[in-house]
Design a protein around this motif. Sequence first.
Motif, PDB file in Angstrom:
ATOM      1  N   ARG A 339       0.828  -1.209   0.000  1.00 14.56           N
ATOM      2  CA  ARG A 339       0.000   0.000   0.000  1.00 14.56           C
ATOM      3  C   ARG A 339       0.864   1.261   0.000  1.00 14.56           C
ATOM      4  O   ARG A 339       0.426   2.306  -0.487  1.00 14.56           O
ATOM      5  N   GLU A 342       1.487   1.926  -3.488  1.00 12.04           N
ATOM      6  CA  GLU A 342       0.244   2.389  -4.106  1.00 12.04           C
ATOM      7  C   GLU A 342       0.057   3.885  -3.886  1.00 12.04           C
ATOM      8  O   GLU A 342      -0.295   4.625  -4.825  1.00 12.04           O
ATOM      9  N   TYR A 346       0.391   6.873  -6.721  1.00  9.33           N
ATOM     10  CA  TYR A 346      -0.761   7.766  -6.912  1.00  9.33           C
ATOM     11  C   TYR A 346      -0.311   9.226  -6.875  1.00  9.33           C
ATOM     12  O   TYR A 346      -0.718  10.038  -7.720  1.00  9.33           O
TER      13      TYR A 346
END
Length: 369
Positions: A339, A342, A346
């Motif tokens: 994560r 991630e 982003y």
Amino acid sequence: MAANVIIAGDCGPAHGPEDGFPVGGYIDLIAPTLKTADFRLVNCMRTYSTSAAENSDAPQVAQPIAMAELYMQAGFDGITMANNHAFDAGPQAMLDTVKLFRARGIQVTGAGRNFVDASAPVILEKDGLRIAYLGCTSLGKPDGAATGTMPGVLNIGVNTRYEHRGPHAPVRILTAPDENDLMHVLNVIRELRPVVDRLIVAFHSGVIRVPRVVSDYQVTVAHALIDAGADLIVCHAPHIPKGIEVYKGKVIFYSIGVFAMTKPFAAPSWSEPAWSQGAIRNHMDLHPDYPFMPYGTDSRFALLAKAGFDRGKASRVSFLPLYFDQRYRPQALEGGDPRFKEVVDYIEWASVDMPHTFSIEGNEVVVTA
């Protein structure tokens, strides 16, 4: 003479013990991270008062006084209340909230009895190093901007115009800050700059819920604040993270997202044709696992901005990727967590075309030009 500062985004859960959410529970996972900093700063999106005026548009804003305990338990040293919700429950509720925090030893900026009070910064000191934190917004209510004699928030109005390019092309929305409002805030910055070593500005601004989009006025204001003497700009309001820019060696976070927020209902806009028929929904939707955080799929993660200040050295600015569990508790991610990547990917996507370089150092992402 070094000091580390952590800056958090929008804060103000609307669910408390009666809903099965202990007030202190929201910081269970993030508390160890907050304790690593010398100072902690945050944006308060609620009011805590027994004198709240009724407001049917945003009833979640008026919260019981007991819910304010979250800020004390988290150890926040300074709070900005320059935002679109500070005035929702009326001027007295806003002033009561400012008084409440100050009585509990937490400094408040961005809202107050008049312009002078609202433009007073939070001042943090360690080993002779003085750091200022000033809150301002461009989302204040029409009647909620502080004046020489009236209470309100430190607001920079926005002028909007539309460039119509025919039915085959999207309308271009052009925004610019009100020149007089901006001048007043820049004067505050210029007067403050000589008496502090570092100056952080919390600028509550931006398009809510829509990913990646940064408004023209945000860039204009952020650059002007730095030109006037600010060292770091941290924006919030969209409830989702947005891009990061390095301007003249200074970092601008265009949105760090939320810190601890819940809301019992989704925004009415989700039922409007532009959303339900796909114009916006193509990019985001509500996340079924987060019914009390109805700000869109991308609100499931956020950032903590972090700054290391030293009188004789360049500032070190970084961010800590956060993720929320289904109890709406933020947690700082470790570098090896999928994560973590991630969130970093982003933010890279959101920062395309903005000058910046991200370097991962342990569990932090350092931002440089």
